[in-house]
Design an enzyme around this catalytic site. Structure first.
Site, PDB file in Angstrom:
ATOM      1  N   ASP A   8       0.869  -1.181   0.000  1.00 59.14           N
ATOM      2  CA  ASP A   8       0.000   0.000   0.000  1.00 59.14           C
ATOM      3  C   ASP A   8       0.904   1.227   0.000  1.00 59.14           C
ATOM      4  O   ASP A   8       1.647   1.469   0.961  1.00 59.14           O
ATOM      5  CB  ASP A   8      -0.889  -0.046   1.247  1.00 59.14           C
ATOM      6  CG  ASP A   8      -1.826   1.153   1.335  1.00 59.14           C
ATOM      7  OD1 ASP A   8      -1.497   2.217   0.777  1.00 59.14           O
ATOM      8  OD2 ASP A   8      -2.883   1.018   1.978  1.00 59.14           O
ATOM      9  N   TYR A  13      -4.686  11.273  -3.980  1.00 61.03           N
ATOM     10  CA  TYR A  13      -5.108  12.599  -3.487  1.00 61.03           C
ATOM     11  C   TYR A  13      -4.199  13.148  -2.404  1.00 61.03           C
ATOM     12  O   TYR A  13      -4.485  14.204  -1.867  1.00 61.03           O
ATOM     13  CB  TYR A  13      -6.565  12.590  -3.018  1.00 61.03           C
ATOM     14  CG  TYR A  13      -6.985  11.436  -2.134  1.00 61.03           C
ATOM     15  CD1 TYR A  13      -6.625  11.390  -0.799  1.00 61.03           C
ATOM     16  CD2 TYR A  13      -7.760  10.403  -2.641  1.00 61.03           C
ATOM     17  CE1 TYR A  13      -7.028  10.348   0.010  1.00 61.03           C
ATOM     18  CE2 TYR A  13      -8.171   9.347  -1.844  1.00 61.03           C
ATOM     19  CZ  TYR A  13      -7.803   9.330  -0.519  1.00 61.03           C
ATOM     20  OH  TYR A  13      -8.201   8.285   0.277  1.00 61.03           O
ATOM     21  N   LYS A  14      -3.142  12.417  -2.095  1.00 55.16           N
ATOM     22  CA  LYS A  14      -2.203  12.922  -1.092  1.00 55.16           C
ATOM     23  C   LYS A  14      -1.046  13.604  -1.827  1.00 55.16           C
ATOM     24  O   LYS A  14      -1.186  14.715  -2.319  1.00 55.16           O
ATOM     25  CB  LYS A  14      -1.739  11.781  -0.200  1.00 55.16           C
ATOM     26  CG  LYS A  14      -2.882  11.092   0.566  1.00 55.16           C
ATOM     27  CD  LYS A  14      -2.359   9.980   1.452  1.00 55.16           C
ATOM     28  CE  LYS A  14      -3.502   9.163   2.056  1.00 55.16           C
ATOM     29  NZ  LYS A  14      -4.321   9.899   3.014  1.00 55.16           N
TER      30      LYS A  14
END
Lengths: 403, 403
Positions: free
Chosen positions: A196, A221-222
């Site tokens: 991940d 989105y980070k």
């Protein structure tokens, strides 16, 4: 004292080769240290989204599936992300949420592992959704789920292990795990690994191909700044693709989607990681956001990230009274992601005060202040200011004049 | 002859109580009969999307998860769709693709059906993704999958049947199935039913609550005009929610998402149909698109839809030489959705010619011309023109002056 650190910050900013990249984002006077939760808005996005809505959808309508490249967006944007995580083209697709991609990867990995392997190991300290999805994958495939600390994986992985799910960077502590050695340990036991990458993609080198990772997922989105809830990505190593057997075989992963045949025949390559109709607005916003990377290398980002977090820890040590906060982020570079997590009493209220004073991080229960450092738009002056405001808040000082 | 039909069309348009709704959409001179694939752009969308991108994301950034209502969007928008499919509030969530929601619904239904029921029946004529996902759900839950024609479901459903997956309207022929009687037949055998509403939501009354449907899914980019790949919805009947056990338990379906606990404890209500972080751009575009329904009733839409398809069939019969096309859409109102499907020789080339002449439908292999009628923005003049241009194309006439 703060003057000398402010001077150092100015010098570091002046020497920063990524300093000009900040202008590619919409930012204001706030010190934004929450890019590890939601990246800032790239200036390339609003105009693109407007074109997608008004022209591609509003005017071309259905023709845009071909003419505007909507249909091939998942693999095209996957290939744009691929070099950022060390992957050659043709192995990455974008779509669905991280959780849904974890499900595909884990069930797919159990099926690749084959007979006699009926155990899934999961990082015991993982972001919760990974554990919930791993439990579901285990239940549906008849596997046992065993949570283990990442450090204990080499001793725990064995002949019954089908797959190990690991986080590259811990979402809470910011600890970076050793992807090459853990991948090798899992492979030595004949199992597969799913990484991940939510907190490492766009923040540091990953090297998926180089280290022989089997499957990986990550959000966009980070550190990739794709926007709120932008679609996640799934990496399927090339030599596993022909045998990858998705638990979510939708019409978009069919070899001939418009043949509309009742039997499922999977598409070749990473396309078999697709499922249903892709969410075009969110996906093409992400594509525009990725343009900020056109001339930026991940290694430059990593170097600045470490310099930023080093400097933050240094300023905190200098400004904040000893014992008021405790870093739970490793000090060794090899073990540190792109965030710093500080434990302190009343962390929730402390973070609210920080935000009121223009320093935005976030709070994670029960007692952690999280500060994410996105090298594309965070500077050393931001870092010094964040540490200074933190010290003021912890000392109970009234808010100063706006900076 | 065409003059009398054109006159009729003008009269029908003048009497159309929904005629003014067309102005809520971005349209041009094209006759757009592909709203059953991708709905036209509502005028309420572009400004909203710009606000979401520039202000909510660009300026408020992470604060928007609370302050802009991002976090609660899946259930809020679900409740906005609910009355359009005859559901009371609190049973519908938006998110993920139709395929992913089918997977949740089918595995959830097998678990609800309980011991001794190990068979899934699936519409043999279904849109392919439903069959692929049903096969995967069957494989992962140890069930047998049996394709049956919808009409044969009452005779096929039995004591071993866990769940039956049916399409409300056939994507190819436009045939509408009898949801009340098929639901009753499935329930009489003690099984559950999952309805796929992709081609009925926003086109005709569904009556989920009234008819006791167990679970339903649907897309939002056809008759609900949510935009390309906008998120799908999942309906879980209220009294089943407490036992609904999703195969995709993500952190967004946890009772306390920010508790970050390793054990999964599902949220109450329809929220347990959520999975990961919602794709906010696509989702809030859909929310804006749903505003066109504020003063529009589904029964008015249905009445106009039947009038439009009746008139189209009438014009086609009058204009097109007998035998050149054959309607595969039922003529009885009770069996007809909101599209007309015509078989003809060389259908692919015929559709290309139609599109060149400003009449947009679509082609479905091997020989079907599909024309979708969205009553919110299609008028009777459009219908007459479509039939007239179809006749011209089939007669091999050169394209006339632009209409």
């Amino acid at each position: 004292m703060s003057e000398s650190y402010a001077k150092r910050a100015a010098e570091l900013d002046a020497a920063d080769e990524l300093a000009s990249v900040r202008a590619r984002f919409v930012l204001d006077d706030v010190v934004y240290l929450d890019g590890n939760s939601l990246g800032a808005l790239p200036r390339s996005v609003p105009g693109r989204v407007e074109d997608v809505v008004r022209r591609q959808w509003g005017s071309l309508r259905i023709r845009s599936w071909d003419e505007s490249g909507w249909w091939t967006a998942p693999e095209r944007i996957g290939d744009r992300i691929a070099p950022l995580v060390g992957a050659a083209a043709g192995q990455t697709v974008v779509g669905d949420s991280t959780s849904v991609n974890l499900f595909k990867a884990l069930v797919g990995a159990v099926r690749l592992a084959g007979e006699g392997r009926d155990e899934i190991l999961v990082d015991a300290t993982t972001f919760p959704t990974d554990g919930y999805i791993a439990a579901s994958a285990a239940r549906l495939t008849g596997c046992t789920l065993r949570p283990v600390a990442p450090d204990e994986v080499p001793g725990a992985v064995g002949p019954r292990t089908a797959v190990v799910l690991l986080n590259h960077v811990d979402y809470r502590t910011g600890r970076l795990y050793d992807l090459p050695s853990l991948t090798a340990a899992v492979h030595a036991a004949g199992a597969l690994v799913v990484w991940d990458l939510c907190h490492s993609a766009g923040a540091l080198p990953v090297g998926l191909d180089e280290h022989g990772v089997d499957l990986a997922v990550g959000c966009t989105y980070k550190y990739l700044n794709g926007g709120p809830g932008s679609p996640a990505f799934l990496y399927i190593r090339r030599d596993l693709q022909a045998r990858f057997d998705s638990p979510l075989p939708g019409w978009n992963s069919h070899a001939d989607p418009f043949g509309m045949t009742p039997d499922f025949s999977p598409a070749p390559g990473a396309l078999r990681g697709r499922v249903g109709t892709p969410d075009i607005l969110s996906m093409l916003a992400l594509e525009a956001a990725l343009e900020v990377w056109d001339d930026v290398s991940v290694s430059a980002v990593r170097a600045k990230s470490l310099a930023l977090t080093d400097f933050f820890l240094e300023c905190v040590a200098a400004y904040v009274p000893q014992g008021a906060v405790e870093s739970v982020t490793p000090s060794a570079h090899a073990d540190r992601g792109s965030q710093v997590a500080l434990r302190c009493q009343g962390a929730d209220a402390v973070m609210r005060s920080l935000i009121e004073r223009g320093v935005v991080g976030d709070f994670r229960a029960p007692d952690v202040l999280r500060f994410g450092f996105t090298p594309l738009y965070v500077g050393f002056g931001d870092v010094e200011r964040a540490a200074r405001v933190l010290a003021e808040v912890l000392a109970g000082e009234p808010a100063g004049a706006p900076v």
